[in-house]
Each structure stands twice: as C-alpha cells, then as structure tokens.
Design a protein around this motif. Sequence first.
Motif, mmCIF file in Angstrom:
data_model
loop_
_atom_site.group_PDB
_atom_site.id
_atom_site.type_symbol
_atom_site.label_atom_id
_atom_site.label_comp_id
_atom_site.label_asym_id
_atom_site.label_seq_id
_atom_site.Cartn_x
_atom_site.Cartn_y
_atom_site.Cartn_z
ATOM 1 N N VAL A 1 0.858 -1.179 0.000
ATOM 2 C CA VAL A 1 0.000 0.000 0.000
ATOM 3 C C VAL A 1 0.894 1.228 0.000
ATOM 4 C CG1 VAL A 1 -1.910 1.198 1.119
ATOM 5 C CG2 VAL A 1 -1.663 -1.273 1.393
ATOM 6 N N VAL A 2 0.593 2.196 -0.858
ATOM 7 C CA VAL A 2 1.399 3.409 -0.976
ATOM 8 C C VAL A 2 0.481 4.620 -0.961
ATOM 9 C CG1 VAL A 2 3.069 4.666 -2.389
ATOM 10 C CG2 VAL A 2 3.093 2.160 -2.393
ATOM 11 N N ARG A 3 0.862 5.642 -0.191
ATOM 12 C CA ARG A 3 0.128 6.901 -0.267
ATOM 13 C C ARG A 3 0.812 7.802 -1.278
ATOM 14 N NH1 ARG A 3 -3.878 9.059 2.531
ATOM 15 N NH2 ARG A 3 -3.665 7.706 4.356
ATOM 16 N N GLY A 4 0.076 8.188 -2.289
ATOM 17 C CA GLY A 4 0.639 9.003 -3.349
ATOM 18 C C GLY A 4 0.854 10.449 -2.928
ATOM 19 N N LYS A 5 1.527 11.196 -3.773
ATOM 20 C CA LYS A 5 1.744 12.621 -3.528
ATOM 21 C C LYS A 5 0.425 13.373 -3.469
ATOM 22 C CE LYS A 5 6.332 12.486 -3.791
ATOM 23 N NZ LYS A 5 7.218 12.809 -2.662
ATOM 24 N N ASP A 6 -0.598 12.805 -4.119
ATOM 25 C CA ASP A 6 -1.926 13.430 -4.099
ATOM 26 C C ASP A 6 -2.724 13.071 -2.860
ATOM 27 O OD1 ASP A 6 -2.386 10.775 -4.621
ATOM 28 O OD2 ASP A 6 -3.490 11.079 -6.488
ATOM 29 N N THR B 1 12.086 1.198 -12.473
ATOM 30 C CA THR B 1 11.562 2.271 -11.636
ATOM 31 C C THR B 1 10.082 2.510 -11.925
ATOM 32 O OG1 THR B 1 13.739 3.315 -11.599
ATOM 33 C CG2 THR B 1 11.861 4.698 -11.003
ATOM 34 N N TYR B 2 9.304 2.597 -10.849
ATOM 35 C CA TYR B 2 7.859 2.781 -10.951
ATOM 36 C C TYR B 2 7.449 4.066 -10.225
ATOM 37 C CZ TYR B 2 8.127 -2.207 -12.072
ATOM 38 O OH TYR B 2 8.440 -3.412 -12.640
ATOM 39 N N GLY B 3 6.385 4.684 -10.692
ATOM 40 C CA GLY B 3 5.816 5.820 -9.999
ATOM 41 C C GLY B 3 4.981 5.368 -8.814
ATOM 42 N N LEU B 4 4.589 6.313 -7.978
ATOM 43 C CA LEU B 4 3.744 5.968 -6.830
ATOM 44 C C LEU B 4 2.351 5.547 -7.272
ATOM 45 C CD1 LEU B 4 4.783 8.720 -4.244
ATOM 46 C CD2 LEU B 4 5.767 6.450 -4.643
ATOM 47 N N ASP B 5 2.044 5.727 -8.549
ATOM 48 C CA ASP B 5 0.781 5.240 -9.107
ATOM 49 C C ASP B 5 0.936 3.863 -9.748
ATOM 50 O OD1 ASP B 5 2.308 5.883 -11.284
ATOM 51 O OD2 ASP B 5 0.838 7.231 -12.203
#
Length: 378
Positions: free
Chosen positions: A59-64, A100-104
């Motif tokens: 689970v990741v909390r995005g910048k948004d 490399t992956y984004g937070l999305d």
Amino acid sequence: MTDTATQFLPPSAYFDADWYEREQLELFSCTWRYAGTTDDLKSPSAYRAVQVGRHPLVVVRGKDGELRAFHNVCRHRGTAVLSGSGVVEKQIVCPYHNWTYGLDGCLLAVTQRNEVDPNLDRSKLGLHQASVAVWRGLVFVHPDPAPEPLTDWLADLPDRMAPYDPQQLAEFGEPQRYHIKANWKVFMENALDNYHLGYVHKETLVGYDHKRQEQAACGDRHWFFYEPPLKPGQLTPMEAEAGLKPIATEPRWYGSAFGLIFPNLFVLSSAVWWSSIEVIPTGPETTTFEMRTRFQPGQNGKLAVAGLKAAVGDLTRRVLRKERTYDLIEEDVFCCEAVQVGIRSPRFSVGPIAYRYERGIQAFQRNVLDYVPLETGR
C-alpha cells in the motif's frame, strides 16, 4: 439450534500442511485483509508491505494523498519492490535491476532499455493493481483489483459495534506480538468460545456479567459479541483502578465487545480502550497475533500503561495456579496450545457444546469451509 454436528472441520484442518496451503490460496488470497492503520501511512510516499495469502501486496500513499495498492512484484523478474514499511524517496525502485515505478504503479524507467528491448511499451508493464479501502482508520487490501466493496463485505457489523473512531484516539507504545504453538483457527475459536470466560478467566475478567452476553452473526461472514459489566453503566473495577478517561458516551458501551472481521481480525472495545488483534497464520501449527491498543488522548504514561494492562485483563493482578502465574493472554495461550495437543490425538472429538456460548465457533467453521471445502478422503 438446527445443526446436530458440533464440529465441522476435520482434525487435519488444524495441522495438515496441504490444508494450510489451501487456506493460503483459497481463503486468505480471496478476502479483504487488514493492512495497518491510516496513521501508519500518514505522510505522502509512505508505504506498507503486507502478505495476503500467497499475494505479496504493498500500500502506498501518493503525492496526491490517495492510497493505492499494488502487487509487490516487479514486472521484470518478480522481485518484491518494497519490503517492510517506510517512505519512498521519489519513485519505487526495484532493488534487483533498478526498474523504476511511480507511486501510481506505472513503469517509468527501464535500465539499459536498449539491451532489454528498445521498443518496450512501458505502459503495459506497470505494477499489477490490487484494491485498498479504509474503514474507521483501518486499512484493508485485496489482491483483486475489483473485489466486493469493503462496505458490502462488512455487512451490518459496523452498525453493531461501539461508534468509536480510532483516528481520534491515541495509540500507546509499540504493537504487542505473541507467538503460539497452535493453528490460527484454534486461536480464533478460543476467542469465539465464551463458555470458558467465567472459568479460565475467573480471576482476570472480574467485573463482567458473562451470563448476560450477546452474540450475533453479521452478514454472511462476521460475528459480534458483547457482555455488560456486573454493574450496568459503570466501569469494571480494573478500569476504574486504571483511572483512564472513558471513551464511551453511552452506558451501552460500558462493558466488553468485539467484532470479528472474517477471517482473522478482531476489533475490541470497552468503556476506556479500543484494540485490534490481527491473527496471523505462520505455519500449520504456529500462529502470531498482534495487538494494538488506543485510549483517549492527553493522558500520562502511567495511566496509559495501566490502561494497556486493563485492555488485556489486569496484568498487574497475577493469578497463582499450580505454582506459576498467568495473565489473561497467557491463560488463552495455554488453552490454545493444550487444544492443539489434543487435536493430534487419534481419540480427538468434540462433544456436546454450550450452544448459547459456543455457536460462534460453528459459524466460523462453516465460513472456512465455504472457502476451503472438504475433499474426498480427508
């Protein structure tokens, strides 16, 4: 009472390695799983890895500010891209080959792309999507990207439970972890066995009226339990001794209650504390459970310690039994490990049950069988 059977699961369900593997694949891989609290994922880029049956998820909390869940499996060689919990620097970088992956979850970069495939379509190689949902500050994940909504899964259980918001309470100390030599279902059934409360815990659960307890099935899977204090609308002696500020605003919630969120999470409450207990299978005959407890904020450390002790049954009041001392959790662990020994016996069987106090066990076993049905010859 409609069932004449008292035990629906075979003894092998509590120690057989094949049955344990089936549970991981057919039960835990197919249901919502507790993954911590929103406090654990408070800041942007915070993450938490969790094993859901045979599915490693993260689970990741995005910048948004949004929470997202992914399968924790790199699309190159299957490496877990994140472990434990923490905060991602900028992007998710696989520790093996630095994909490399984004937070999305989108794939942003491939190292030595020309070596791999100069025409690689990164849009098709993002992390596989999973699902995440929040209820009262508790985070749940599911391997399926489109499962039954968590609100539907919980059915009417939230309506029966004390209306506490854990996000408004203060967690004390680190999570408490206990390791026991028993199958996870033995622990679950012990928690649903309310016949033993006045006997095993006669010294540690003083102040509760065990004979006026209430139980109810919630939806198809979950279970609710409540028992009032001996003196209605008042704190039990151990709660009063702790000196903690009540959370409850209604006399109804002066007592002890829990909701079982199937298959392996208990949410407990009293007038002065709130706890979660996650029951984690670690093998066919081993289990770890983790307890986290919260109180009204703004209370000093001494009171918090006393409250934590009250939450597990007045740990300061030691019970001398056969020249050794026990607290409430130790009493339950002792019973679970003793049952595990008995289940291994060729003479094991379950006799007549106290239906009013033990029917939750039958409901739990039926629910397990709905996911892990009996096979011919077992």
